[in-house]
Design a protein around this motif. Structure first.
Motif, mmCIF file in Angstrom:
data_model
loop_
_atom_site.group_PDB
_atom_site.id
_atom_site.type_symbol
_atom_site.label_atom_id
_atom_site.label_comp_id
_atom_site.label_asym_id
_atom_site.label_seq_id
_atom_site.Cartn_x
_atom_site.Cartn_y
_atom_site.Cartn_z
ATOM 1 N N LYS A 131 0.849 -1.191 0.000
ATOM 2 C CA LYS A 131 0.000 0.000 0.000
ATOM 3 C C LYS A 131 0.884 1.240 0.000
ATOM 4 C CE LYS A 131 -3.706 -2.266 2.545
ATOM 5 N NZ LYS A 131 -4.515 -2.247 3.768
ATOM 6 N N TYR A 132 0.325 2.346 -0.476
ATOM 7 C CA TYR A 132 1.056 3.611 -0.472
ATOM 8 C C TYR A 132 1.315 4.067 0.958
ATOM 9 C CZ TYR A 132 -0.423 3.966 -5.381
ATOM 10 O OH TYR A 132 -0.655 3.746 -6.716
ATOM 11 N N MET A 133 2.459 4.735 1.144
ATOM 12 C CA MET A 133 2.808 5.253 2.463
ATOM 13 C C MET A 133 2.195 6.633 2.686
ATOM 14 S SD MET A 133 6.687 4.165 3.389
ATOM 15 C CE MET A 133 6.684 5.462 4.574
ATOM 16 N N PRO A 134 1.684 6.887 3.888
ATOM 17 C CA PRO A 134 1.218 8.237 4.232
ATOM 18 C C PRO A 134 2.442 9.070 4.628
ATOM 19 C CG PRO A 134 0.763 6.703 6.031
ATOM 20 C CD PRO A 134 1.413 5.918 4.940
ATOM 21 N N THR A 135 2.865 9.932 3.751
ATOM 22 C CA THR A 135 4.110 10.668 3.992
ATOM 23 C C THR A 135 3.902 11.775 5.012
ATOM 24 O OG1 THR A 135 3.654 11.852 1.939
ATOM 25 C CG2 THR A 135 5.268 10.087 1.837
ATOM 26 N N HIS A 136 4.879 11.882 5.890
ATOM 27 C CA HIS A 136 4.783 12.807 7.024
ATOM 28 C C HIS A 136 6.171 13.087 7.583
ATOM 29 C CE1 HIS A 136 5.027 8.811 8.769
ATOM 30 N NE2 HIS A 136 5.533 9.386 9.847
ATOM 31 N N VAL A 137 6.243 14.118 8.419
ATOM 32 C CA VAL A 137 7.463 14.444 9.162
ATOM 33 C C VAL A 137 7.095 14.457 10.637
ATOM 34 C CG1 VAL A 137 9.263 16.154 9.592
ATOM 35 C CG2 VAL A 137 8.351 15.870 7.272
ATOM 36 N N THR A 138 7.867 13.725 11.436
ATOM 37 C CA THR A 138 7.671 13.758 12.880
ATOM 38 C C THR A 138 8.380 14.994 13.420
ATOM 39 O OG1 THR A 138 7.591 11.349 12.964
ATOM 40 C CG2 THR A 138 7.988 12.506 15.041
ATOM 41 N N LEU A 139 7.623 15.853 14.084
ATOM 42 C CA LEU A 139 8.169 17.105 14.603
ATOM 43 C C LEU A 139 8.513 17.021 16.086
ATOM 44 C CD1 LEU A 139 5.660 19.575 12.914
ATOM 45 C CD2 LEU A 139 7.976 19.006 12.149
ATOM 46 N N TYR A 140 7.637 16.384 16.860
ATOM 47 C CA TYR A 140 7.768 16.366 18.315
ATOM 48 C C TYR A 140 7.539 14.956 18.845
ATOM 49 C CZ TYR A 140 7.434 21.439 18.143
ATOM 50 O OH TYR A 140 7.659 22.769 17.862
ATOM 51 N N GLY A 141 8.159 14.668 20.002
ATOM 52 C CA GLY A 141 7.939 13.388 20.653
ATOM 53 C C GLY A 141 8.089 13.504 22.153
ATOM 54 N N ASN A 142 7.523 12.541 22.858
ATOM 55 C CA ASN A 142 7.615 12.563 24.318
ATOM 56 C C ASN A 142 8.913 11.951 24.824
ATOM 57 O OD1 ASN A 142 6.744 9.910 23.577
ATOM 58 N ND2 ASN A 142 5.905 9.584 25.622
ATOM 59 N N LEU A 143 9.595 11.167 24.006
ATOM 60 C CA LEU A 143 10.850 10.545 24.407
ATOM 61 C C LEU A 143 11.991 11.214 23.648
ATOM 62 C CD1 LEU A 143 9.671 6.820 24.298
ATOM 63 C CD2 LEU A 143 9.786 8.329 26.288
ATOM 64 N N LYS A 144 12.818 11.963 24.353
ATOM 65 C CA LYS A 144 13.893 12.702 23.700
ATOM 66 C C LYS A 144 14.895 11.752 23.049
ATOM 67 C CE LYS A 144 13.734 16.895 26.441
ATOM 68 N NZ LYS A 144 14.468 17.850 27.230
ATOM 69 N N ASN A 145 15.319 12.122 21.844
ATOM 70 C CA ASN A 145 16.344 11.396 21.090
ATOM 71 C C ASN A 145 15.974 9.945 20.796
ATOM 72 O OD1 ASN A 145 18.024 13.714 21.124
ATOM 73 N ND2 ASN A 145 18.622 13.184 23.211
ATOM 74 N N LYS A 146 14.697 9.656 20.675
ATOM 75 C CA LYS A 146 14.228 8.320 20.290
ATOM 76 C C LYS A 146 13.561 8.428 18.925
ATOM 77 C CE LYS A 146 15.186 6.146 24.145
ATOM 78 N NZ LYS A 146 16.205 5.145 24.233
ATOM 79 N N PRO A 147 13.590 7.346 18.142
ATOM 80 C CA PRO A 147 12.934 7.398 16.825
ATOM 81 C C PRO A 147 11.439 7.657 16.957
ATOM 82 C CG PRO A 147 14.198 5.366 17.114
ATOM 83 C CD PRO A 147 14.213 6.079 18.422
ATOM 84 N N GLY A 148 10.855 8.146 15.878
ATOM 85 C CA GLY A 148 9.419 8.396 15.863
ATOM 86 C C GLY A 148 8.636 7.104 15.748
ATOM 87 N N ILE A 149 7.388 7.221 15.406
ATOM 88 C CA ILE A 149 6.485 6.080 15.270
ATOM 89 C C ILE A 149 6.227 5.884 13.781
ATOM 90 C CG2 ILE A 149 4.186 5.195 15.789
ATOM 91 C CD1 ILE A 149 4.206 7.116 18.250
#
Length: 172
Positions: A131-149
């Motif tokens: 399936k096509y990917m929903p393209t996005h940029v992760t801007l903020y997260g609750n865990l510092k210096n951890k990969p996004g979701i």
């Protein structure tokens, strides 16, 4: 997170925890260092990118047994971009709060040129139902210096995201 440029240019990278995601680095300036969304304090990521192809996740999800699939997709991508520009066309001013396990993030959705065309090509070449990917940029997260979701497809958007108002107060 280790990464390296691919396709003999300084535009696209492959990286991630297992060095199995092709992505496009992007940049933003003057974003707030932290925001509060859904009663969560989230912190600005220190670098930004648009994931283009989660090769490792594709292998897992679709039980792909094609030998050397990671390198084949990387090579296919490098061939594809010789005649097809893959870049962010625009940010949609569509923000989502993403929650999965203990991670919480805020992403902005975007449009990327020719990426669906690349997925069509690999689906045909390898007889896959990707399936096509929903393209996005992760801007903020609750865990510092951890990969996004990772958000692989529209099912992930439905299951793990909530649309939110623009939390930064301006357009990107």
């Amino acid at each position: 997170m280790s990464s390296r440029f691919i396709c003999e240019n300084n535009k696209y990278k492959i990286g991630g925890e297992k060095e199995d995601t092709i992505y496009l680095p992007v940049s933003f300036s003057n974003l707030p260092e932290e925001i509060k969304v859904q009663e969560q304090t989230l912190y600005l990521f220190n670098s930004f990118h648009v994931s283009l192809i989660y090769i490792g996740k594709i292998i897992e999800k679709y039980n792909i047994t094609i030998p050397d699939f990671l390198n084949k997709i990387e090579n296919d991508f490098c061939e594809f971009i010789k005649t097809n520009n893959v870049e962010v066309v625009r940010y949609n001013n569509e923000f989502k709060f993403v929650a999965r396990n203990d991670k919480k993030t805020v992403v902005v959705m975007c449009e990327v040129s020719n990426l669906n065309k690349f997925f069509d090509l690999i689906n045909q070449k390898y007889e896959l139902p990707l399936k096509y990917m929903p393209t996005h940029v992760t801007l903020y997260g609750n865990l510092k210096n951890k990969p996004g979701i990772w958000l692989m497809n529209e099912d992930d958007i439905k299951n793990f995201t909530i649309p939110i108002e623009n939390p930064i107060g301006r357009l990107l």
